[in-house]
Scaffold this active site. Structure first.
Site, PDB file in Angstrom:
ATOM      1  N   GLU A  51       0.820  -1.222   0.000  1.00 11.87           N
ATOM      2  CA  GLU A  51       0.000   0.000   0.000  1.00 11.87           C
ATOM      3  C   GLU A  51       0.851   1.269   0.000  1.00 11.87           C
ATOM      4  OE1 GLU A  51      -2.600  -3.208   1.882  1.00 11.87           O
ATOM      5  OE2 GLU A  51      -0.517  -2.523   2.149  1.00 11.87           O
ATOM      6  N   PHE A 113     -11.664  -7.099  14.074  1.00 16.15           N
ATOM      7  CA  PHE A 113     -10.592  -7.550  13.194  1.00 16.15           C
ATOM      8  C   PHE A 113     -10.301  -6.488  12.122  1.00 16.15           C
ATOM      9  CE2 PHE A 113      -9.259  -9.844   9.303  1.00 16.15           C
ATOM     10  CZ  PHE A 113      -8.022 -10.290   9.753  1.00 16.15           C
ATOM     11  N   GLN A 114      -9.064  -6.119  12.009  1.00 20.78           N
ATOM     12  CA  GLN A 114      -8.584  -5.119  11.055  1.00 20.78           C
ATOM     13  C   GLN A 114      -9.317  -3.787  11.176  1.00 20.78           C
ATOM     14  OE1 GLN A 114      -8.325  -6.892   7.084  1.00 20.78           O
ATOM     15  NE2 GLN A 114      -6.256  -7.617   7.558  1.00 20.78           N
ATOM     16  N   LYS A 163     -17.786  -0.484   5.724  1.00 18.47           N
ATOM     17  CA  LYS A 163     -18.164  -1.485   4.723  1.00 18.47           C
ATOM     18  C   LYS A 163     -19.667  -1.542   4.513  1.00 18.47           C
ATOM     19  CE  LYS A 163     -17.424  -6.212   3.149  1.00 18.47           C
ATOM     20  NZ  LYS A 163     -16.735  -7.509   3.363  1.00 18.47           N
ATOM     21  N   MET A 466      24.334   9.593   2.613  1.00 16.79           N
ATOM     22  CA  MET A 466      24.234  10.910   3.228  1.00 16.79           C
ATOM     23  C   MET A 466      24.485  10.852   4.724  1.00 16.79           C
ATOM     24  SD  MET A 466      23.910  14.065   2.613  1.00 16.79           S
ATOM     25  CE  MET A 466      23.017  14.501   1.131  1.00 16.79           C
TER      26      MET A 466
END
Length: 560
Positions: A51, A113-114, A163, A466
């Site tokens: 993602e 969940f999630q 959802k 760097m």
């Protein structure tokens, strides 16, 4: 007509002329992906490997095209994986709309969940965000998100949709998007006239160009101003391409790794005209000693930037392009031949230079020659980023895409995929150090999967360059956790993902590899082996004024 929430999402994207979405599916967003499947001939979906890659790709798409970039993610870890990309877009004022889906409304706040409060997490790093728990508000919320992302100072907006809202039905009525007008409400004649008087009184004017000039599309107006008042021009990392790097008035980047000419010139000038720049600490050095001989004029669309980091003599709040149109109309041609001669003498005395052999600067110079300066360059963050800013001459806006504000390692590859998707006719080259590349190198598989023929150049010095440079200069060469001498073979890695892998150890080999990359029509990785002690010069030490820029010769002279 009655549509589900998922259908409304897709219809709203079509309203906004969205042609590409970058994302990764999951359970909570399945209804939206199911609907997207039915519209795949109208909206292209680019399935990234992670993602974060989707958020960077949406960012790169937006920066290269000037449109809004769009990314999708599911709930929980899918949403949190977008966070770094959203923050990157926020710091650099990039219009991105991130659409995530969450658990059903009854499950919110119950550690389901999630489930994650992504709106709460992203509140400090978005221009605005929403959580939609009522389908009645869905269409208007998405429309508002696109408007906010583009209005005034652009930025990312997140829309989180539960959802059950994507499954519910509601009456949908199409709407034509509102036209986004430039912000001009606070531009006054009094303010313009004050700036004109300051310019007319100036003997040593300097123009400092930032990313706001690119966002507003002000390149022509910036060039007109510079030549109308005969003033030298420097830029920020984000402002590259707003003023042509090949113009005789151009002096290079300003700040920590800016040219000595720009740093010394701004220190000597009596008027600094700042166009869409926010006075980052990497630009000003010691802010208390920045441009102390100058009156400063700041033109910016965001009132919050005025007097935030540097106190200015005068300011105009408004779209840079619109301000410059009005300002140029009030200015008569001016000549500062003596000042320009002094600047030219500095350019001759303090040119950018580098060692022979395969070095970071040489790699950039060869890319510039081979692409005739017409490529879109994306970068990660570090030495290679500064070399790309110094040695590639950007003549057009939206041709350098890089993480300036947040400094996101791993940004460039996703951004390159987004840029090539949005600008398929342009050559797109991502320049990354080996430390940066390994962070999101899985997106090579994305480029192969979607047949996106980007060129990935890995400037491979087997260290975190760097950070090592700072350790070398300021930490008595204590190279703590910056050595990457492991067994990773990037050529084999590229080949394993289906891309073309090439390696260069000499200048001639790099020329041959890059020529092949330009013609093969596939994603290509070129592993460029350079010395671990190559450094970015010039440099300003942290906290020092920009007038104290130094290079390797200065260090040697000091030691002697």
């Amino acid at each position: 007509m009655q549509l589900t929430g998922a259908q409304i999402v897709i219809e709203c994207l079509k309203e906004q002329k969205v042609d590409t979405v970058f994302g990764y599916p999951g359970g909570a967003i399945l209804n939206v992906y199911d609907e997207l499947y039915k519209h795949q001939n109208e909206i292209r979906h680019v399935l990234t490997s992670h993602e974060q890659g989707a958020s960077h790709a949406a960012d790169g798409y937006a920066r290269s095209t000037g449109k809004v970039g769009v990314c999708f993610a599911t709930s929980g870890p899918g949403a949190t994986n977008l966070v770094t990309g959203i923050a990157t877009a926020y710091m650099d004022s990039v219009p991105v709309v991130a659409i995530t889906c969450n658990v059903n409304v009854p499950l919110l706040g119950k550690d389901s969940f999630q489930e994650i409060d992504i709106a709460g997490i992203t509140m400090p790093i978005t221009k605005h965000n929403f959580i939609v728990k009522d389908i009645h508000k869905l269409a208007d919320t998405i429309r508002r998100a696109f408007k906010i992302a583009q209005t005034g100072r652009p930025g990312p907006v997140l829309v989180d949709i539960t959802k059950d809202v994507t499954a519910a039905t509601y009456e949908y009525e199409p709407k034509t998007p509102e036209k986004i007008e430039p912000f001009t409400e606070r531009i006054t004649e009094e303010g313009l006239n004050h700036v004109v008087s300051l310019i007319q009184e100036s003997k040593r004017p300097y123009i400092f160009v930032g990313g706001g000039s690119i966002i507003s599309g002000a390149s022509e107006e910036v060039r007109e101003l510079a030549h109308r008042i005969q003033a030298p021009v420097c830029d920020t990392l984000m402002g590259k391409g707003a003023f042509p790097g090949t113009d005789e008035l151009y002096t290079g980047m300003l700040g920590m790794h800016g040219t000595k000419t720009s740093n010394y010139g701004v220190t000597k000038c009596d008027l600094l005209i700042v166009l869409g720049a926010r006075f980052s600490d990497r630009v000003t050095g010691n802010a208390a000693k920045f441009a102390n001989n100058a009156k400063i004029v700041q033109i910016d669309v965001d009132a919050a930037e005025i007097n935030k980091n540097v106190v200015v003599e005068s300011s105009i709040i408004g779209d840079v392009k619109e301000v410059l149109k009005r300002l140029n109309a009030k200015l008569v041609p001016m000549h500062h031949d003596e000042w320009i001669a002094e600047i030219e003498a500095m350019k001759e005395k303090f040119p950018l230079k580098h060692e022979d052999g395969l070095t970071g600067p040489l790699v950039i110079e060869e890319i510039y020659k081979a692409t005739d300066g017409q490529a879109v360059i994306t970068t990660d963050v570090g030495q290679h980023q500064m070399w790309a800013a110094q040695y590639y001459k950007y003549t057009k806006p939206r041709t350098l895409l890089t993480s300036g504000g947040l400094g996101t390692m791993g940004y460039g590859l996703g951004a390159a995929i987004g840029a090539k998707t949005g600008c398929p006719d342009k050559i797109v080259v991502n320049i990354a150090g080996d430390g940066c590349f390994r962070m999101n190198m899985n997106e090579i598989a994305t480029a192969v999967r979607h047949d996106v023929p980007i060129i990935q150049v890995v400037v491979n010095n087997h260290v975190l360059g760097m950070v090592r440079q700072w350790q070398d200069l300021f930490y008595d060469q204590r190279y703590s956790a910056t050595v990457l001498r492991d067994a990773v073979d990037y050529v084999k890695l590229a080949e394993a993902m289906g891309a073309v892998g090439l390696r260069a150890t000499t200048q001639e080999e790099f020329k041959e590899c890059f020529a092949k990359a330009l013609t093969c029509g596939k994603p290509v990785l070129i592993d460029c082996m350079i010395d671990c002690d190559d450094k970015v010069w010039p440099m300003v030490a942290p906290g020092a004024p920009i007038s104290e820029a130094f290079d390797e010769q200065d260090l040697k002279a000091k030691e002697n």
